[in-house]
Design an enzyme around this catalytic site. Structure first.
Site, PDB file in Angstrom:
ATOM      1  N   SER A   2       0.759  -1.221   0.039  1.00 29.01           N
ATOM      2  CA  SER A   2       0.095   0.022   0.013  1.00 29.01           C
ATOM      3  C   SER A   2       0.873   1.307  -0.167  1.00 29.01           C
ATOM      4  CB  SER A   2      -0.789   0.059   1.221  1.00 29.01           C
ATOM      5  OG  SER A   2      -1.461   1.358   1.373  1.00 29.01           O
ATOM      6  N   TYR A  34      -1.195  -0.349   9.970  1.00 30.07           N
ATOM      7  CA  TYR A  34      -1.485  -0.701   8.587  1.00 30.07           C
ATOM      8  C   TYR A  34      -0.176  -0.593   7.894  1.00 30.07           C
ATOM      9  CZ  TYR A  34      -3.666  -1.124   4.025  1.00 30.07           C
ATOM     10  OH  TYR A  34      -3.946  -1.220   2.980  1.00 30.07           O
ATOM     11  N   LYS A  69       2.283  -3.065   5.838  1.00 27.64           N
ATOM     12  CA  LYS A  69       2.296  -2.969   4.408  1.00 27.64           C
ATOM     13  C   LYS A  69       3.787  -2.737   3.915  1.00 27.64           C
ATOM     14  CE  LYS A  69      -1.776  -3.874   2.588  1.00 27.64           C
ATOM     15  NZ  LYS A  69      -2.053  -5.276   2.075  1.00 27.64           N
TER      16      LYS A  69
HETATM   17  N1  LIG Z   1      -8.738  -0.716  -1.596  1.00 31.84           N
HETATM   18  C1  LIG Z   1      -7.644   0.022  -1.926  1.00 31.84           C
HETATM   19  O1  LIG Z   1      -7.748   1.301  -2.221  1.00 31.84           O
HETATM   20  C2  LIG Z   1      -6.472  -0.312  -1.089  1.00 31.84           C
HETATM   21  C3  LIG Z   1      -5.325   0.418  -1.334  1.00 31.84           C
HETATM   22  C4  LIG Z   1      -3.940  -0.156  -0.865  1.00 31.84           C
HETATM   23  C5  LIG Z   1      -4.043  -1.462  -0.423  1.00 31.84           C
HETATM   24  N2  LIG Z   1      -5.096  -2.314  -0.429  1.00 31.84           N
HETATM   25  C6  LIG Z   1      -5.030  -3.560  -0.225  1.00 31.84           C
HETATM   26  O2  LIG Z   1      -5.486  -4.474  -0.972  1.00 31.84           O
HETATM   27  C7  LIG Z   1      -6.208  -5.716  -0.574  1.00 31.84           C
HETATM   28  C8  LIG Z   1      -7.571  -5.667  -0.919  1.00 31.84           C
HETATM   29  O3  LIG Z   1      -8.310  -4.714  -0.436  1.00 31.84           O
HETATM   30  P1  LIG Z   1      -9.826  -4.415  -0.633  1.00 31.84           P
HETATM   31  O4  LIG Z   1      -9.985  -3.087  -0.759  1.00 31.84           O
HETATM   32  O5  LIG Z   1     -10.279  -5.259  -1.765  1.00 31.84           O
HETATM   33  O6  LIG Z   1     -10.363  -4.756   0.742  1.00 31.84           O
HETATM   34  P2  LIG Z   1     -11.604  -5.968   1.154  1.00 31.84           P
HETATM   35  O7  LIG Z   1     -12.065  -5.585   2.532  1.00 31.84           O
HETATM   36  O8  LIG Z   1     -12.862  -5.477   0.086  1.00 31.84           O
HETATM   37  O9  LIG Z   1     -11.094  -7.181   0.655  1.00 31.84           O
HETATM   38  C9  LIG Z   1     -10.252  -8.021   1.709  1.00 31.84           C
HETATM   39  C10 LIG Z   1     -10.683  -9.339   1.506  1.00 31.84           C
HETATM   40  O10 LIG Z   1      -9.587 -10.086   2.371  1.00 31.84           O
HETATM   41  C11 LIG Z   1     -10.421 -11.062   3.269  1.00 31.84           C
HETATM   42  N3  LIG Z   1      -9.583 -11.430   4.466  1.00 31.84           N
HETATM   43  C12 LIG Z   1      -9.331 -10.562   5.442  1.00 31.84           C
HETATM   44  N4  LIG Z   1      -8.636 -11.138   6.391  1.00 31.84           N
HETATM   45  C13 LIG Z   1      -8.235 -12.497   5.945  1.00 31.84           C
HETATM   46  C14 LIG Z   1      -7.684 -13.481   6.469  1.00 31.84           C
HETATM   47  N5  LIG Z   1      -7.143 -13.480   7.489  1.00 31.84           N
HETATM   48  N6  LIG Z   1      -7.647 -14.583   5.631  1.00 31.84           N
HETATM   49  C15 LIG Z   1      -8.173 -14.832   4.530  1.00 31.84           C
HETATM   50  N7  LIG Z   1      -8.968 -13.604   4.184  1.00 31.84           N
HETATM   51  C16 LIG Z   1      -8.956 -12.654   4.603  1.00 31.84           C
HETATM   52  C17 LIG Z   1     -11.687 -10.243   3.823  1.00 31.84           C
HETATM   53  O11 LIG Z   1     -12.656 -11.240   3.891  1.00 31.84           O
HETATM   54  C18 LIG Z   1     -12.059  -9.645   2.343  1.00 31.84           C
HETATM   55  O12 LIG Z   1     -12.908 -10.437   1.370  1.00 31.84           O
HETATM   56  C19 LIG Z   1      -5.626  -5.537   0.934  1.00 31.84           C
HETATM   57  O13 LIG Z   1      -4.692  -6.111   1.293  1.00 31.84           O
HETATM   58  C20 LIG Z   1      -5.923  -3.956   1.293  1.00 31.84           C
HETATM   59  O14 LIG Z   1      -5.120  -3.537   2.376  1.00 31.84           O
HETATM   60  C21 LIG Z   1      -6.276  -1.732  -0.847  1.00 31.84           C
END
Ligand SMILES: NC(=O)c1ccc[n+]([C@@H]2O[C@H](COP(=O)([O-])OP(=O)(O)OC[C@H]3O[C@@H](n4cnc5c(N)ncnc54)[C@H](O)[C@@H]3O)[C@@H](O)[C@H]2O)c1
Length: 326
Positions: free
Chosen positions: A151, A164, A168
């Site tokens: 991230s 976080y 990351k």
């Molecule tokens: N959305 C963004 O803008 C953004 C920005 C930077 C990083 N990220 C990273 O991208 C990834 C996906 O994020 P997203 O926005 O799609 O979030 P989201 O919450 O929609 O999806 C994350 C998924 O991970 C699953 N999860 C959580 N803990 C878990 C575990 N211990 N074991 C297995 N599954 C687990 C959740 O059930 C969920 O379905 C994450 O790592 C997040 O930190 C997202």
């Protein structure tokens, strides 16, 4: 077309958000996909197997191949079970997208040890618990691809996200070393800093008017992150050890560079006052290079100092892996 026929991919956190889109694209391109998702809340509470099942249904209805995995990435047994489910069902493992994640915003002063530990356990420990058994399988296969979802919060900083961001940023360190050790075995590791609209953005921003009216919120379609992740997970990706950001259709490399800095005279003992006097020279980013490992920094300093890195005929021996690869 970048094709994944006969390839096997694990996508963690693939039941929702960005992970779901990665899984759908890999499956559409012919990969057999392990759709892993614990199915909990954004903060990491609860579990729901329907979350992974729905994506598996979506893939199979579209003619693709997928199985569900409900294990949590946050334990060694969970990571092992996810990898084993891929090998048991499909016989190999070619690509791992380490994407599962939780989120929560807490001012640094109020961050509890429990908040800290939970966040690191899912993101950073989870990345390790998943990637180590996957690495061993890939090594037997003759190679593979890791994409660690990091991230910009970790690389550049984000208020209220000490836990976080630390987790990351740690994933970039993990990527670096897997890339270095994996390269001779055809295992490549790269990381991605995505921005894409998901419940993380929705629940964190909260303000409906802002969400509806901000041009940026409208522009960060999660689909725009997918091509980068798919490419890095494919055999078309022939490099390792890099980080890329994807945000609103802007794709860009993120790197850690070492500036030319200030080389103190070898015959003097620099003082804090000397540091103060040379700050501008030390901090100037006009000239820099991007080391590919700690060795590059050692060699650069040696060259400028006119010294040897190693005594003549010396050899550094690294421990051999004790893992059974039969
Ligand atoms: N959305 C963004 O803008 C953004 C920005 C930077 C990083 N990220 C990273 O991208 C990834 C996906 O994020 P997203 O926005 O799609 O979030 P989201 O919450 O929609 O999806 C994350 C998924 O991970 C699953 N999860 C959580 N803990 C878990 C575990 N211990 N074991 C297995 N599954 C687990 C959740 O059930 C969920 O379905 C994450 O790592 C997040 O930190 C997202």
């Amino acid at each position: 077309m970048i094709d994944f026929t006969d390839r096997v991919a694990v996508v963690t956190g693939a039941g929702r958000g960005l992970g779901r889109l990665y899984a759908l694209d890999l499956a559409r391109r012919g990969a057999a996909v392990v759709v892993n998702d614990l199915g909990g809340s954004m903060r990491g509470d609860g579990a729901d197997s329907a979350v992974a099942d729905e994506v598996v249904d979506e893939i199979t209805k579209a003619g693709g191949t997928a199985i569900a995995s409900y294990d949590s990435v946050d334990s060694p047994a969970g990571g092992q079970a996810i990898v084993e489910s891929a090998v048991r069902a499909f016989g190999r493992l070619d690509a791992v997208i380490s994407n599962a994640g939780i989120f929560g915003s807490v001012p640094f002063e109020d961050l509890s040890p429990e908040d800290w530990t939970r966040m690191l356990r899912v993101h950073l420990d989870g990345g390790f618990y998943l990637s180590q058994p996957a690495y061993r399988v890939m090594r037997n296969n003759g190679g593979g691809r890791f994409v660690f979802i990091s991230s910009s919060a970790g690389i550049f900083g984000q208020p209220m996200e000490a836990h976080y961001a630390a987790a990351k940023a740690g994933l970039v360190g993990l990527t670096n070393v897997i890339a270095i050790e994996g390269e001779p075995h055809g295992i490549f590791a790269n990381s991605v800093m995505p921005t894409g609209f998901s419940r993380i953005v929705n629940e964190t921003v909260g303000d409906e008017k802002f969400l509806a009216e901000s041009g940026f919120m409208g522009a960060i379609r999660p689909e725009l992150v997918v091509p980068l992740v798919t490419f890095l997970a494919s055999s078309a990706c022939t490099f390792t050890h890099r980080n890329y950001s994807a945000s609103a259709g802007r794709y860009a490399r993120v790197f850690v560079g070492l500036t030319e800095g200030w080389l103190a005279d070898a015959d003097t003992e620099p003082t804090a006052e000397d540091i103060e006097a040379h700050l501008e020279q030390m901090s100037c980013t006009d000239r820099f290079f991007v080391p590919t490992s700690i060795v590059d920094e050692v060699l650069e300093v040696c060259e400028r100092r006119g010294i040897d890195a190693m005594p003549a005929n010396a050899e550094i021996r690294f421990p051999e892996s004790q893992t059974d690869r039969s």
